[in-house]
Design a protein around this motif. Structure first.
Motif, PDB file in Angstrom:
ATOM      1  N   ALA A  14       0.147   3.660   4.929  1.00  8.97           N
ATOM      2  CA  ALA A  14      -1.322   3.676   4.948  1.00  8.97           C
ATOM      3  C   ALA A  14      -1.886   2.753   3.874  1.00  8.97           C
ATOM      4  O   ALA A  14      -2.873   2.038   4.105  1.00  8.97           O
ATOM      5  CB  ALA A  14      -1.823   5.105   4.758  1.00  8.97           C
ATOM      6  N   ARG A  15      -1.266   2.749   2.697  1.00  5.27           N
ATOM      7  CA  ARG A  15      -1.739   1.861   1.625  1.00  5.27           C
ATOM      8  C   ARG A  15      -1.533   0.396   2.007  1.00  5.27           C
ATOM      9  O   ARG A  15      -2.394  -0.455   1.743  1.00  5.27           O
ATOM     10  CB  ARG A  15      -1.001   2.186   0.322  1.00  5.27           C
ATOM     11  N   SER A  16      -0.398   0.072   2.629  1.00  4.29           N
ATOM     12  CA  SER A  16      -0.143  -1.315   3.015  1.00  4.29           C
ATOM     13  C   SER A  16      -1.047  -1.767   4.155  1.00  4.29           C
ATOM     14  O   SER A  16      -1.431  -2.941   4.219  1.00  4.29           O
ATOM     15  CB  SER A  16       1.331  -1.505   3.402  1.00  4.29           C
ATOM     16  N   LEU A  17      -1.388  -0.861   5.048  1.00  2.00           N
ATOM     17  CA  LEU A  17      -2.351  -1.211   6.095  1.00  2.00           C
ATOM     18  C   LEU A  17      -3.689  -1.597   5.484  1.00  2.00           C
ATOM     19  O   LEU A  17      -4.317  -2.580   5.908  1.00  2.00           O
ATOM     20  CB  LEU A  17      -2.526  -0.044   7.065  1.00  2.00           C
ATOM     21  N   ARG A  18      -4.127  -0.851   4.491  1.00  4.83           N
ATOM     22  CA  ARG A  18      -5.387  -1.189   3.818  1.00  4.83           C
ATOM     23  C   ARG A  18      -5.259  -2.518   3.084  1.00  4.83           C
ATOM     24  O   ARG A  18      -6.202  -3.327   3.079  1.00  4.83           O
ATOM     25  CB  ARG A  18      -5.783  -0.074   2.845  1.00  4.83           C
ATOM     26  N   PHE A  19      -4.104  -2.753   2.479  1.00  7.08           N
ATOM     27  CA  PHE A  19      -3.894  -4.019   1.771  1.00  7.08           C
ATOM     28  C   PHE A  19      -3.983  -5.199   2.732  1.00  7.08           C
ATOM     29  O   PHE A  19      -4.680  -6.188   2.469  1.00  7.08           O
ATOM     30  CB  PHE A  19      -2.530  -4.017   1.074  1.00  7.08           C
ATOM     31  N   THR A  21      -5.269  -5.454   5.838  1.00  5.74           N
ATOM     32  CA  THR A  21      -6.594  -5.669   6.433  1.00  5.74           C
ATOM     33  C   THR A  21      -7.587  -6.183   5.396  1.00  5.74           C
ATOM     34  O   THR A  21      -8.526  -6.910   5.737  1.00  5.74           O
ATOM     35  CB  THR A  21      -7.122  -4.380   7.080  1.00  5.74           C
ATOM     36  N   GLY A  22      -7.351  -5.839   4.139  1.00  4.13           N
ATOM     37  CA  GLY A  22      -8.224  -6.315   3.071  1.00  4.13           C
ATOM     38  C   GLY A  22      -8.067  -7.782   2.744  1.00  4.13           C
ATOM     39  O   GLY A  22      -8.860  -8.340   1.971  1.00  4.13           O
ATOM     40  N   GLY A  64      -1.000  -1.496  13.140  1.00  2.00           N
ATOM     41  CA  GLY A  64      -2.355  -1.788  12.711  1.00  2.00           C
ATOM     42  C   GLY A  64      -3.118  -2.782  13.559  1.00  2.00           C
ATOM     43  O   GLY A  64      -4.235  -3.162  13.188  1.00  2.00           O
ATOM     44  N   ASP A 297      -2.074  -2.151  -5.393  1.00  2.00           N
ATOM     45  CA  ASP A 297      -3.013  -2.584  -4.344  1.00  2.00           C
ATOM     46  C   ASP A 297      -2.517  -2.260  -2.943  1.00  2.00           C
ATOM     47  O   ASP A 297      -3.204  -2.535  -1.957  1.00  2.00           O
ATOM     48  CB  ASP A 297      -3.328  -4.072  -4.483  1.00  2.00           C
ATOM     49  N   GLY A 298      -1.309  -1.681  -2.840  1.00  2.00           N
ATOM     50  CA  GLY A 298      -0.764  -1.313  -1.537  1.00  2.00           C
ATOM     51  C   GLY A 298       0.176  -2.341  -0.958  1.00  2.00           C
ATOM     52  O   GLY A 298       0.868  -2.070   0.024  1.00  2.00           O
TER      53      GLY A 298
END
Length: 367
Positions: A14-19, A21-22, A64, A297-298
């Motif tokens: 989940a953290r890497s998905l946010r990273f 997409t960010g 993702g 930061d993921g």
């Protein structure tokens, strides 16, 4: 113990998905991604292509891409295709003559870079549902004499480089019509059969010296092994390759070495029970080592002690040690996902590449 590891994997994902997409680049189609949060694209806009193809395949692996609307997928596909030449080769803008090096022969340097970038760009396009590649550039290798001459020039003093060359070319041949590519694959298998070292299962000069020579032979040969996996052929001397990896500590290494080790062990365990308990224990320890070094930061870093450059671009941007990138994050998740599918089949859906090369996972009966 397994439940705790499952929770760690899912939270880290989940953290890497946010990273990932960010990393969205401002003012460009959704899914065009920067290579890292440092925004190398400000000075090196060409880095948006590797940022995107690594990021797209990472997002696909993690599930993702599902929220990309059809028109967004189409826009992203067209953006990636904007980097394709008429013959089908993909190029990174700004990678210019005199700024690249892999071999003293400039033609060999460009061929290595073109094969590598094109393999990854096509992988991203496949993840987005685009399956109509232009492969005119690879057509000459369908000729037996051309392919045999090219193979004769492979320099196994650098098996890591040549392993990339070979798996990338093979990936293009396999995408061609079966009737066209079948003869070429026979030639490739024959060449490998003559030169494989029975003592290790690898290709490479100087393996008996151990150390870096043997490590690089493993790292290169893992790419070559994909030809056997894709063809569902038994891999000669596979047990010797397993023996070597199990001598290595299941610790954090570079993103490339870690995925090479995991890929080799997981695919070997798919086809037999040789040292299965030791493989399982080794993979659990490797999983912990990778998860323990996810950045705040993921994302994930390649290494914490060496700067990173885009492969072959000696005058390109320099990524500092420890920085999260789309490349390292995708590679780390390939290793994690392969371990997960091996230790806990069917626990979570992972979207591996169907095209051989890094990120490919031979389909399993439970997939």
């Amino acid at each position: 113990m397994s439940a705790a590891l499952h929770a760690r994997i899912d939270a880290a994902a989940a953290r890497s998905l946010r990273f990932l997409t960010g990393l969205q680049a401002d003012g460009l189609p959704r899914g065009v991604l920067r290579f890292s949060p440092r925004d190398e694209a400000a000075d090196w806009p060409g880095m948006l292509l590797p940022g995107t193809y690594n990021g797209v395949m990472g997002l696909d692996l993690l599930g993702g891409l599902a929220n990309l609307a059809p028109q967004e997928r189409a826009g992203l596909v067209q953006w990636i295709l904007g980097h394709r030449r008429e013959d089908g080769v993909f190029r990174i803008a700004g990678m210019n003559e005199g700024e690249v090096f892999k071999k003293p022969d400039p033609a060999e340097t460009w061929r290595y870079i073109d094969f590598h970038v094109t393999n990854y760009a096509l992988g991203a396009l496949q993840a987005l549902g685009h399956h109509t590649p232009v492969l005119d550039f690879a057509a000459p290798w369908l000729d037996p004499l051309t392919l045999k001459a090219w193979l004769a020039e492979r320099d196994l003093r650098d098996p890591w480089l040549e392993g990339n060359n070979i798996v990338n070319l093979a990936s293009f041949l396999l995408l061609m019509e079966e009737a066209e590519g079948a003869g070429a694959m026979t030639i490739l298998f024959d060449w490998h059969d003559r030169l494989q070292d029975p003592a290790t299962g690898f290709w490479g000069v100087g393996q008996s010296l151990g150390g870096e020579r043997l490590l690089h032979a493993m790292a290169g040969s893992m790419h070559n092994f994909h030809l056997w996996y894709a063809a569902a052929r038994p891999l000669p001397y596979q047990e010797r390759a397993v023996d070597y990896v199990l001598t290595r500590a299941p610790a954090w290494h570079s993103a490339c070495i870690d995925v090479d080790e995991v890929d080799l062990l997981v695919h070997a365990a798919d086809t037999g029970d040789y040292r299965r308990a030791e493989i399982d224990a080794w993979l659990r320890a490797k999983l912990d080592a990778i998860l323990s070094r996810q950045n705040a930061d993921g994302g994930f870093a390649d290494t914490f002690d060496q700067p990173w450059r885009q492969d072959g671009w000696r005058a390109g941007p320099v990524i500092p040690p420890g920085a999260s990138t789309s490349f390292a994050t995708w590679f780390r998740w390939i290793a994690i996902a392969m371990i997960d599918t091996h230790l806990w089949p069917g626990r979570r859906r992972w979207n591996f590449r169907s095209m051989i090369g890094i990120g490919y996972r031979r389909p399993q009966s439970n997939d």
